[in-house]
Enzyme design. Structure first.
Site, PDB file in Angstrom:
ATOM      1  N   LEU A  11      29.889  30.509  26.188  1.00 30.97           N
ATOM      2  CA  LEU A  11      28.820  29.823  26.926  1.00 30.97           C
ATOM      3  C   LEU A  11      29.050  28.317  26.957  1.00 30.97           C
ATOM      4  CD1 LEU A  11      25.741  31.894  25.705  1.00 30.97           C
ATOM      5  CD2 LEU A  11      26.828  31.953  27.961  1.00 30.97           C
ATOM      6  N   VAL A  13      30.546  25.102  29.538  1.00 32.63           N
ATOM      7  CA  VAL A  13      30.130  24.639  30.868  1.00 32.63           C
ATOM      8  C   VAL A  13      30.237  25.780  31.893  1.00 32.63           C
ATOM      9  CG1 VAL A  13      30.770  23.053  32.732  1.00 32.63           C
ATOM     10  CG2 VAL A  13      30.869  22.284  30.357  1.00 32.63           C
ATOM     11  N   MET A  14      31.391  26.443  31.923  1.00 33.23           N
ATOM     12  CA  MET A  14      31.661  27.444  32.959  1.00 33.23           C
ATOM     13  C   MET A  14      30.943  28.769  32.689  1.00 33.23           C
ATOM     14  SD  MET A  14      33.583  25.981  35.185  1.00 33.23           S
ATOM     15  CE  MET A  14      34.492  27.193  36.136  1.00 33.23           C
ATOM     16  N   LYS A  76      38.135  28.662  25.701  1.00 32.87           N
ATOM     17  CA  LYS A  76      39.254  27.724  25.767  1.00 32.87           C
ATOM     18  C   LYS A  76      40.570  28.501  25.895  1.00 32.87           C
ATOM     19  CE  LYS A  76      40.337  23.680  23.041  1.00 32.87           C
ATOM     20  NZ  LYS A  76      41.421  23.658  22.188  1.00 32.87           N
ATOM     21  N   SER A 129      38.023  28.457  40.389  1.00 35.19           N
ATOM     22  CA  SER A 129      37.985  27.026  40.705  1.00 35.19           C
ATOM     23  C   SER A 129      36.650  26.646  41.341  1.00 35.19           C
ATOM     24  CB  SER A 129      39.109  26.637  41.661  1.00 35.19           C
ATOM     25  OG  SER A 129      38.957  25.270  42.007  1.00 35.19           O
ATOM     26  N   GLY A 130      36.225  25.441  41.028  1.00 39.52           N
ATOM     27  CA  GLY A 130      34.978  24.926  41.616  1.00 39.52           C
ATOM     28  C   GLY A 130      34.180  24.129  40.611  1.00 39.52           C
ATOM     29  N   LYS A 183      46.242  29.956  40.484  1.00 35.36           N
ATOM     30  CA  LYS A 183      45.308  28.916  40.032  1.00 35.36           C
ATOM     31  C   LYS A 183      46.068  27.700  39.491  1.00 35.36           C
ATOM     32  CE  LYS A 183      41.722  26.632  38.907  1.00 35.36           C
ATOM     33  NZ  LYS A 183      41.101  26.460  37.634  1.00 35.36           N
ATOM     34  N   HIS A 186      47.263  25.757  42.358  1.00 31.46           N
ATOM     35  CA  HIS A 186      46.067  25.070  42.883  1.00 31.46           C
ATOM     36  C   HIS A 186      45.819  23.785  42.092  1.00 31.46           C
ATOM     37  CE1 HIS A 186      41.793  24.136  42.273  1.00 31.46           C
ATOM     38  NE2 HIS A 186      41.525  24.634  43.463  1.00 31.46           N
ATOM     39  N   ASN A 187      45.885  23.886  40.785  1.00 34.60           N
ATOM     40  CA  ASN A 187      45.621  22.706  39.953  1.00 34.60           C
ATOM     41  C   ASN A 187      46.705  21.637  40.116  1.00 34.60           C
ATOM     42  OD1 ASN A 187      43.509  24.279  39.080  1.00 34.60           O
ATOM     43  ND2 ASN A 187      43.728  23.700  36.940  1.00 34.60           N
ATOM     44  N   GLU A 190      45.846  19.864  43.119  1.00 29.51           N
ATOM     45  CA  GLU A 190      44.661  19.041  42.785  1.00 29.51           C
ATOM     46  C   GLU A 190      45.082  17.733  42.090  1.00 29.51           C
ATOM     47  OE1 GLU A 190      41.548  21.308  40.659  1.00 29.51           O
ATOM     48  OE2 GLU A 190      41.520  19.677  39.209  1.00 29.51           O
ATOM     49  N   TYR A 191      46.008  17.836  41.147  1.00 29.49           N
ATOM     50  CA  TYR A 191      46.512  16.640  40.459  1.00 29.49           C
ATOM     51  C   TYR A 191      47.095  15.657  41.485  1.00 29.49           C
ATOM     52  CZ  TYR A 191      46.592  18.030  35.430  1.00 29.49           C
ATOM     53  OH  TYR A 191      46.280  18.366  34.142  1.00 29.49           O
ATOM     54  N   LYS A 261      44.752  18.756  30.751  1.00 29.11           N
ATOM     55  CA  LYS A 261      44.710  19.926  29.878  1.00 29.11           C
ATOM     56  C   LYS A 261      45.951  20.792  30.011  1.00 29.11           C
ATOM     57  CE  LYS A 261      39.866  20.367  28.898  1.00 29.11           C
ATOM     58  NZ  LYS A 261      38.595  20.994  29.222  1.00 29.11           N
ATOM     59  N   HIS A 446      84.038  20.704  39.037  1.00 31.21           N
ATOM     60  CA  HIS A 446      82.998  21.672  39.400  1.00 31.21           C
ATOM     61  C   HIS A 446      83.164  22.268  40.795  1.00 31.21           C
ATOM     62  CE1 HIS A 446      80.793  21.113  35.743  1.00 31.21           C
ATOM     63  NE2 HIS A 446      80.724  19.800  35.910  1.00 31.21           N
TER      64      HIS A 446
HETATM   65  P1  NDP Z   1      33.906  24.352  27.171  1.00 29.93           P
HETATM   66  O1  NDP Z   1      34.701  23.433  26.350  1.00 29.93           O
HETATM   67  O2  NDP Z   1      32.627  23.887  27.772  1.00 29.93           O
HETATM   68  O3  NDP Z   1      33.598  25.666  26.299  1.00 29.93           O
HETATM   69  C1  NDP Z   1      34.613  26.303  25.604  1.00 29.93           C
HETATM   70  C2  NDP Z   1      34.108  27.673  25.177  1.00 29.93           C
HETATM   71  O4  NDP Z   1      35.174  28.306  24.464  1.00 29.93           O
HETATM   72  C3  NDP Z   1      32.915  27.621  24.235  1.00 29.93           C
HETATM   73  O5  NDP Z   1      32.061  28.695  24.529  1.00 29.93           O
HETATM   74  C4  NDP Z   1      33.585  27.798  22.863  1.00 29.93           C
HETATM   75  O6  NDP Z   1      32.727  28.358  21.895  1.00 29.93           O
HETATM   76  C5  NDP Z   1      34.660  28.787  23.229  1.00 29.93           C
HETATM   77  N1  NDP Z   1      35.725  28.841  22.223  1.00 29.93           N
HETATM   78  C6  NDP Z   1      36.631  27.883  21.949  1.00 29.93           C
HETATM   79  N2  NDP Z   1      37.459  28.313  20.964  1.00 29.93           N
HETATM   80  C7  NDP Z   1      37.065  29.564  20.650  1.00 29.93           C
HETATM   81  C8  NDP Z   1      37.523  30.536  19.725  1.00 29.93           C
HETATM   82  N3  NDP Z   1      38.597  30.304  18.951  1.00 29.93           N
HETATM   83  N4  NDP Z   1      36.872  31.702  19.656  1.00 29.93           N
HETATM   84  C9  NDP Z   1      35.812  31.954  20.446  1.00 29.93           C
HETATM   85  N5  NDP Z   1      35.322  31.089  21.338  1.00 29.93           N
HETATM   86  C10 NDP Z   1      35.955  29.895  21.437  1.00 29.93           C
HETATM   87  O7  NDP Z   1      34.887  24.931  28.281  1.00 29.93           O
HETATM   88  P2  NDP Z   1      34.651  25.261  29.816  1.00 29.93           P
HETATM   89  O8  NDP Z   1      33.471  26.143  29.991  1.00 29.93           O
HETATM   90  O9  NDP Z   1      34.762  24.011  30.607  1.00 29.93           O
HETATM   91  O10 NDP Z   1      36.001  26.081  30.124  1.00 29.93           O
HETATM   92  C11 NDP Z   1      36.200  27.422  29.743  1.00 29.93           C
HETATM   93  C12 NDP Z   1      37.504  27.872  30.382  1.00 29.93           C
HETATM   94  O11 NDP Z   1      37.388  27.746  31.805  1.00 29.93           O
HETATM   95  C13 NDP Z   1      38.709  27.005  29.969  1.00 29.93           C
HETATM   96  O12 NDP Z   1      39.854  27.782  29.945  1.00 29.93           O
HETATM   97  C14 NDP Z   1      38.801  26.013  31.113  1.00 29.93           C
HETATM   98  O13 NDP Z   1      40.090  25.483  31.245  1.00 29.93           O
HETATM   99  C15 NDP Z   1      38.411  26.891  32.299  1.00 29.93           C
HETATM  100  N6  NDP Z   1      37.906  26.188  33.467  1.00 29.93           N
HETATM  101  C16 NDP Z   1      37.092  25.077  33.336  1.00 29.93           C
HETATM  102  C17 NDP Z   1      36.637  24.414  34.469  1.00 29.93           C
HETATM  103  C18 NDP Z   1      35.763  23.219  34.375  1.00 29.93           C
HETATM  104  O14 NDP Z   1      35.566  22.550  35.407  1.00 29.93           O
HETATM  105  N7  NDP Z   1      35.170  22.916  33.215  1.00 29.93           N
HETATM  106  C19 NDP Z   1      37.027  24.884  35.815  1.00 29.93           C
HETATM  107  C20 NDP Z   1      37.810  26.083  35.830  1.00 29.93           C
HETATM  108  C21 NDP Z   1      38.239  26.690  34.688  1.00 29.93           C
HETATM  109  P3  NDP Z   1      31.912  27.429  20.835  1.00 29.93           P
HETATM  110  O15 NDP Z   1      30.641  27.036  21.536  1.00 29.93           O
HETATM  111  O16 NDP Z   1      31.692  28.306  19.673  1.00 29.93           O
HETATM  112  O17 NDP Z   1      32.785  26.244  20.527  1.00 29.93           O
END
Ligand code: NDP
Length: 466
Positions: A11, A13-14, A76, A129-130, A183, A186-187, A190-191, A261, A446
């Site tokens: 839970l 951001v995404m 992550k 993405s979004g 994806k 795509h990134n 984006e860069y 990242k 060569h």
């Molecule tokens: P956040 O940093 O907001 O959240 C990370 C989540 O991963 C948290 O719920 C965290 O739990 C969990 N987590 C991290 N380590 C572990 C672990 N070892 N075991 C269990 N849970 C773990 O990340 P985002 O929501 O931004 O991103 C999530 C994924 O989506 C990433 O791979 C990101 O690259 C990808 N993404 C992100 C975008 C963005 O714009 N933010 C866009 C598209 C893809 P806890 O709360 O316990 O730390």
């Protein structure tokens, strides 16, 4: 208690945003997060009154789902994904579906697909993405992995995706890591586009003396024309945003070190491995790294204004340079996709179709490239490359003017410059690779091919090695 349709694990951001989106599309959602407090906050906050149930034990979370179970991971990327899968797998049954929606490396998704398939678990690696808003309102979704699981998810989870002219921005890109491959490219694009926009901003502000707000207005104007895109619109908004505490443009208060990242680097690595040239994407990744060398900076004189240059003309030159660089960033990315498509078995046009809405690189150019590719018979990528390269000729004088002015002002423009030399290389009748071949043969034997004879040849270049 009735069983829920789908589980969201993670839970951040995404995950939060996507869980809300799924619920709005009529699905009952179970949620779990490693840190229990986050789950509590979500359930008592944004999820209150919705068909979303929070769990503090993984087993209860898994058991709350109807079968075959569908669990979406938004954690992550990297080891956390493996750890979470390892923890879940013993609780799942054959036929259950695991979707990894984070930014995982496609090779990790290849591996996870194979490992989980051997246990009867259907794995999908999904590029989403979004950003937060996309996850909440409708992202672009690039699926790879188990096809039967995709066919089911397309009509359930796919409902949460963005729509462009009645077409859902959801696509299948082959087994294993196909979705994450698309994806990552795509990134990479984006860069490159973000770097090119940043170079235009640098030129407009440090070079031409516009305020950030004025640069934002220029971006807004550009965004109404050929450069219409989410990223130019985002630039126009952030450049004009005023920090409420200081009354200054917030963008000017941000430390000028770009973070990353890894997905841009992975795109470049993919290009290198597949033997595809993508210099603008590489320049963008490199420049992010270079921005972190702050201690080495500020050793040269600051740029000076150039006499006799009309701002209007220079702004137009910057627009032409940005348009050309943006188009070439897409074409380079499409080149990498085309090479990867042979492994995963998808069509490049399908990636463009799902990028038309919801995703960060949605733009007028993507819409036009899709139209062109989907209408072109035979070798669509080659056709598109050719016709678009010729179109670039018209922006050439502005593009060159921008580079010349920026260089005179000592403003670095690596993305725009790399795009220009990419283009000049593709339009050159002859390149000096003959000299490279000659030197390779001179020191290493060569061999080389000749324009006037068949086969490979070697010369002693007038030397006698005794
Ligand atoms: P956040 O940093 O907001 O959240 C990370 C989540 O991963 C948290 O719920 C965290 O739990 C969990 N987590 C991290 N380590 C572990 C672990 N070892 N075991 C269990 N849970 C773990 O990340 P985002 O929501 O931004 O991103 C999530 C994924 O989506 C990433 O791979 C990101 O690259 C990808 N993404 C992100 C975008 C963005 O714009 N933010 C866009 C598209 C893809 P806890 O709360 O316990 O730390």
């Amino acid at each position: 208690m009735s069983l829920l349709d789908v589980g969201v694990y993670g839970l951040g951001v995404m995950g939060e945003a996507f869980a809300l989106n799924l619920e709005r599309r009529g699905l009952g959602v179970a949620v779990y997060n490693r840190t229990v407090e986050r789950t509590r906050q979500f359930i008592q906050g944004r999820a209150r009154g919705r068909k979303i149930q929070g769990f503090t034990e993984v087993r209860d979370f898994v058991n709350s789902l109807s079968r075959p179970r569908t669990i979406i991971l938004f954690v992550k990327a990297g080891k956390p994904v493996d750890d979470v899968i390892e923890g879940l797998v013993g609780m799942l049954d054959r036929g259950d579906v695991l979707l990894d929606c984070g930014n995982s490396h496609y090779k990790d998704s290849d591996r996870r697909f194979t490992e989980l398939a051997s246990k009867g678990i259907r794995f999908l690696g999904v590029g989403v993405s979004g950003g937060e808003e996309g996850a909440l309102r409708g992202p672009s979704m690039m699926f790879g992995g188990d096809y039967s699981a995709y066919a089911e998810a397309e009509s359930t989870i796919g409902r949460a995706a963005a729509v462009f002219e009645d077409s859902r921005c959801v696509g299948y890109f082959g087994e294993g890591g196909g979705g994450h491959f698309v994806k990552i490219i795509h990134n990479g694009i984006e860069y490159a586009i973000m770097e090119a926009i940043a170079e235009a901003y640098d030129f407009l502000t440090r070079g031409l003396g516009l305020s950030s707000g004025e640069a934002g207005e220029v971006f807004e104007e550009w965004g109404r024309g050929e450069l219409r895109s989410f990223l130019v619109e985002a630039a126009s908004k952030v450049a004009r945003h005023i920090d409420s505490e200081t009354g200054r443009p917030l963008v000017e208060l941000i430390v000028d070190e770009a973070e990353q990242k890894g997905t841009g680097r992975w795109a470049v690595e993919a290009a290198l491995e597949l033997g595809v040239s993508a210099p603008t994407i590489a320049a963008a990744v490199d420049q992010r790294t270079l921005t972190t060398l702050r201690s080495l900076r500020r050793i040269g004189p600051m740029p000076e204004r150039i006499e006799g240059v009309r701002n209007g003309e220079a702004v137009e030159a910057a627009r032409d340079a940005l348009w050309a660089t943006t188009l070439l960033s897409y074409l380079q990315g499409m080149g990498i996709l085309d090479a990867g498509a042979r492994t995963y078995g998808f069509k490049v046009a399908e990636a463009l179709r799902v990028w038309r809405a919801g995703c960060i690189i949605r733009s007028k150019i993507v819409e036009e490239l899709y139209r062109e590719l989907s209408n072109a018979p035979g070798e669509p990528l080659a056709v598109s490359l050719k016709s678009n390269l010729y179109g670039l000729e018209e922006s050439m004088s502005g593009w060159l003017r921008f580079i010349s002015l920026a260089s005179t002002l000592k403003i670095p423009t690596p993305a725009v410059m790399s795009a220009l030399s990419y283009y000049l290389s593709l339009r050159a009748e002859k390149l000096p690779a003959n000299l490279i071949q000659a030197i390779r043969d001179y020191f290493g034997g060569h061999m080389f091919k000749r324009v006037d004879r068949e086969g490979y040849h070697h010369s002693d270049w007038g030397r006698r090695l005794e």
